[in-house]
Design a protein around this motif. Sequence first.
Motif, mmCIF file in Angstrom:
data_model
loop_
_atom_site.group_PDB
_atom_site.id
_atom_site.type_symbol
_atom_site.label_atom_id
_atom_site.label_comp_id
_atom_site.label_asym_id
_atom_site.label_seq_id
_atom_site.Cartn_x
_atom_site.Cartn_y
_atom_site.Cartn_z
ATOM 1 N N LEU A 120 0.822 -1.217 0.000
ATOM 2 C CA LEU A 120 0.000 0.000 0.000
ATOM 3 C C LEU A 120 0.849 1.256 0.000
ATOM 4 C CD1 LEU A 120 -3.009 -0.461 2.466
ATOM 5 C CD2 LEU A 120 -3.089 -0.043 -0.002
ATOM 6 N N ARG A 121 1.932 1.237 0.761
ATOM 7 C CA ARG A 121 2.783 2.434 0.875
ATOM 8 C C ARG A 121 3.365 2.873 -0.467
ATOM 9 N NH1 ARG A 121 4.479 -0.053 5.708
ATOM 10 N NH2 ARG A 121 3.550 0.973 7.491
ATOM 11 N N GLN A 122 3.468 1.945 -1.416
ATOM 12 C CA GLN A 122 3.959 2.306 -2.744
ATOM 13 C C GLN A 122 2.948 3.170 -3.496
ATOM 14 O OE1 GLN A 122 6.239 -0.926 -4.954
ATOM 15 N NE2 GLN A 122 4.845 -2.120 -3.660
ATOM 16 N N TYR A 123 1.662 2.953 -3.198
ATOM 17 C CA TYR A 123 0.596 3.603 -3.964
ATOM 18 C C TYR A 123 -0.036 4.800 -3.269
ATOM 19 C CZ TYR A 123 0.901 -0.651 -6.740
ATOM 20 O OH TYR A 123 1.361 -1.659 -7.524
ATOM 21 N N LEU A 124 -0.074 4.801 -1.938
ATOM 22 C CA LEU A 124 -0.821 5.839 -1.226
ATOM 23 C C LEU A 124 -0.334 7.259 -1.503
ATOM 24 C CD1 LEU A 124 -1.746 4.170 2.184
ATOM 25 C CD2 LEU A 124 -3.150 4.476 0.126
ATOM 26 N N PRO A 125 0.974 7.518 -1.654
ATOM 27 C CA PRO A 125 1.367 8.892 -2.011
ATOM 28 C C PRO A 125 0.782 9.335 -3.353
ATOM 29 C CG PRO A 125 3.250 7.679 -1.171
ATOM 30 C CD PRO A 125 2.146 6.677 -1.359
ATOM 31 N N HIS A 126 0.657 8.415 -4.296
ATOM 32 C CA HIS A 126 0.080 8.737 -5.604
ATOM 33 C C HIS A 126 -1.431 8.953 -5.484
ATOM 34 C CE1 HIS A 126 3.934 7.844 -7.387
ATOM 35 N NE2 HIS A 126 3.934 6.672 -6.760
ATOM 36 N N VAL A 127 -2.082 8.145 -4.651
ATOM 37 C CA VAL A 127 -3.515 8.338 -4.390
ATOM 38 C C VAL A 127 -3.734 9.726 -3.796
ATOM 39 C CG1 VAL A 127 -5.476 7.563 -2.973
ATOM 40 C CG2 VAL A 127 -4.034 5.870 -4.140
#
Length: 194
Positions: free
Chosen positions: A160-167
């Motif tokens: 999740l941490r890979q995607y949450l900044p982009h979200v």
Amino acid sequence: MTEPLRDLVLDIYDTIADPGGWSKVLDRLADKVNARGIILFELFDKGGERRLGALYFNSIFKPEIVYPHMKYFKDYEIEEQDIVTTLMSDSDQIEIIRDSEIFDTEEERAARANVQAFAAFNIHYRAFALLDKDSKMRARFSVQHSADHGPITEAEEAELRQYLPHVAKALELGRPTAQLTQAHDSLKVALDRL
């Protein structure tokens, strides 16, 4: 960046121009972390009263389920979000807080009316993230797992941490588009009533 990661990140940024794409993006993200559900929401103040607003959710949820839940269990959900906020550090990094960290005991967690309501949909474990620490009312994230799955794992948190900044970035950049879409839809409804 691996190809699957890059593809989903690009799809996340596509939601800036097309907010209708969030459901499919959240479905894919839920698949990545073996989740039952994902909800993007915000806290807001309406006439001096704090409320929850669901921005987007994956396809397991339907508006006729999510909106009444957030209204009926608002006090429980806001109380939990307040606790989540206090558990966050001052770092800029997005942190994931499990619902087990919010309560002193499993019995206390399981006894809550909102948790029992989620259980009817085979949602037994939740984890939360605050996507914008500069504006703590906006951009909140919740991921839900089934009883069979159990709580989110460390590997799933790392995923999740890979995607949450982009979200978080896509939500912020997409706000003007979403507001225009909402205004257009409201105007269309008003014109149809004429």
